[in-house]
Scaffold this motif. Sequence first.
Motif, mmCIF file in Angstrom:
data_model
loop_
_atom_site.group_PDB
_atom_site.id
_atom_site.type_symbol
_atom_site.label_atom_id
_atom_site.label_comp_id
_atom_site.label_asym_id
_atom_site.label_seq_id
_atom_site.Cartn_x
_atom_site.Cartn_y
_atom_site.Cartn_z
ATOM 1 N N LYS A 44 -15.493 -6.999 2.509
ATOM 2 C CA LYS A 44 -15.069 -7.263 3.893
ATOM 3 C C LYS A 44 -16.185 -7.945 4.673
ATOM 4 O O LYS A 44 -15.937 -8.879 5.431
ATOM 5 C CB LYS A 44 -14.652 -5.971 4.590
ATOM 6 C CG LYS A 44 -13.349 -5.405 4.084
ATOM 7 C CD LYS A 44 -12.884 -4.218 4.889
ATOM 8 C CE LYS A 44 -13.876 -3.081 4.765
ATOM 9 N NZ LYS A 44 -13.457 -1.859 5.428
ATOM 10 N N ILE A 49 -13.577 -10.225 6.960
ATOM 11 C CA ILE A 49 -12.151 -9.943 7.111
ATOM 12 C C ILE A 49 -11.948 -8.470 7.427
ATOM 13 O O ILE A 49 -12.844 -7.647 7.249
ATOM 14 C CB ILE A 49 -11.357 -10.317 5.837
ATOM 15 C CG1 ILE A 49 -11.890 -9.566 4.622
ATOM 16 C CG2 ILE A 49 -11.377 -11.824 5.609
ATOM 17 C CD1 ILE A 49 -11.078 -9.768 3.351
ATOM 18 N N SER A 50 -10.751 -8.143 7.886
ATOM 19 C CA SER A 50 -10.404 -6.764 8.231
ATOM 20 C C SER A 50 -9.942 -6.015 6.983
ATOM 21 O O SER A 50 -9.611 -6.626 5.964
ATOM 22 C CB SER A 50 -9.283 -6.763 9.270
ATOM 23 O OG SER A 50 -8.083 -7.232 8.672
ATOM 24 N N GLY A 52 -7.111 -4.605 6.556
ATOM 25 C CA GLY A 52 -5.730 -5.013 6.293
ATOM 26 C C GLY A 52 -5.640 -6.332 5.541
ATOM 27 O O GLY A 52 -4.817 -6.497 4.641
ATOM 28 N N THR A 53 -6.504 -7.269 5.911
ATOM 29 C CA THR A 53 -6.523 -8.553 5.216
ATOM 30 C C THR A 53 -6.964 -8.369 3.773
ATOM 31 O O THR A 53 -6.393 -8.966 2.854
ATOM 32 C CB THR A 53 -7.456 -9.547 5.938
ATOM 33 O OG1 THR A 53 -6.983 -9.727 7.277
ATOM 34 C CG2 THR A 53 -7.515 -10.879 5.221
ATOM 35 N N LEU A 54 -7.961 -7.516 3.557
ATOM 36 C CA LEU A 54 -8.408 -7.241 2.192
ATOM 37 C C LEU A 54 -7.286 -6.611 1.375
ATOM 38 O O LEU A 54 -7.060 -6.965 0.218
ATOM 39 C CB LEU A 54 -9.641 -6.339 2.202
ATOM 40 C CG LEU A 54 -10.259 -6.030 0.835
ATOM 41 C CD1 LEU A 54 -10.643 -7.301 0.097
ATOM 42 C CD2 LEU A 54 -11.468 -5.122 1.003
ATOM 43 N N GLN A 55 -6.549 -5.708 1.998
ATOM 44 C CA GLN A 55 -5.413 -5.090 1.309
ATOM 45 C C GLN A 55 -4.365 -6.144 0.952
ATOM 46 O O GLN A 55 -3.827 -6.146 -0.155
ATOM 47 C CB GLN A 55 -4.785 -4.000 2.166
ATOM 48 C CG GLN A 55 -3.621 -3.319 1.476
ATOM 49 C CD GLN A 55 -3.007 -2.214 2.305
ATOM 50 O OE1 GLN A 55 -3.425 -1.953 3.428
ATOM 51 N NE2 GLN A 55 -2.005 -1.558 1.760
ATOM 52 N N ASN A 56 -4.074 -7.052 1.873
ATOM 53 C CA ASN A 56 -3.109 -8.126 1.592
ATOM 54 C C ASN A 56 -3.577 -9.005 0.431
ATOM 55 O O ASN A 56 -2.767 -9.416 -0.402
ATOM 56 C CB ASN A 56 -2.883 -8.989 2.832
ATOM 57 C CG ASN A 56 -2.033 -8.290 3.866
ATOM 58 O OD1 ASN A 56 -1.272 -7.387 3.552
ATOM 59 N ND2 ASN A 56 -2.184 -8.699 5.123
ATOM 60 N N LEU A 57 -4.873 -9.290 0.363
ATOM 61 C CA LEU A 57 -5.404 -10.094 -0.737
ATOM 62 C C LEU A 57 -5.247 -9.366 -2.076
ATOM 63 O O LEU A 57 -4.989 -10.000 -3.100
ATOM 64 C CB LEU A 57 -6.877 -10.430 -0.488
ATOM 65 C CG LEU A 57 -7.170 -11.379 0.672
ATOM 66 C CD1 LEU A 57 -8.667 -11.481 0.915
ATOM 67 C CD2 LEU A 57 -6.571 -12.750 0.421
ATOM 68 N N THR A 62 -4.467 -12.178 -4.909
ATOM 69 C CA THR A 62 -5.522 -13.155 -4.665
ATOM 70 C C THR A 62 -6.868 -12.632 -5.160
ATOM 71 O O THR A 62 -7.686 -13.393 -5.679
ATOM 72 C CB THR A 62 -5.616 -13.488 -3.161
ATOM 73 O OG1 THR A 62 -4.341 -13.953 -2.719
ATOM 74 C CG2 THR A 62 -6.657 -14.540 -2.883
#
Length: 90
Positions: A44, A49-50, A52-57, A62
């Motif tokens: 992070k 990144i947040s 949540g963004t890391l979780q989405n990746l 990704t």
Amino acid sequence: MATEIITKEDLNEFRELLLNDFKAILQGKPIAENTKWLKSYQVKNMLKISPGTLQNLRVNGTINYTKIGGILYYKYEDIQRLLEGNHKRK
């Protein structure tokens, strides 16, 4: 707020990583190249990144990861590849 328990093994691992980082600095090597596996907070911070963004990746594939005992680990090379793949030229 979730509580996280820090064990003696965690502290020993941190000590080893810290000593390796100091040795790398004294030898003039970049720290990140010495680190093969990164934890979520390191990724992070690297990518700015947040959570949540890391979780989405992770969810969309990704970023690959390994989960051991509730802790997520990421290969440094994978993060570098992600950054290089998104590099834009003018």
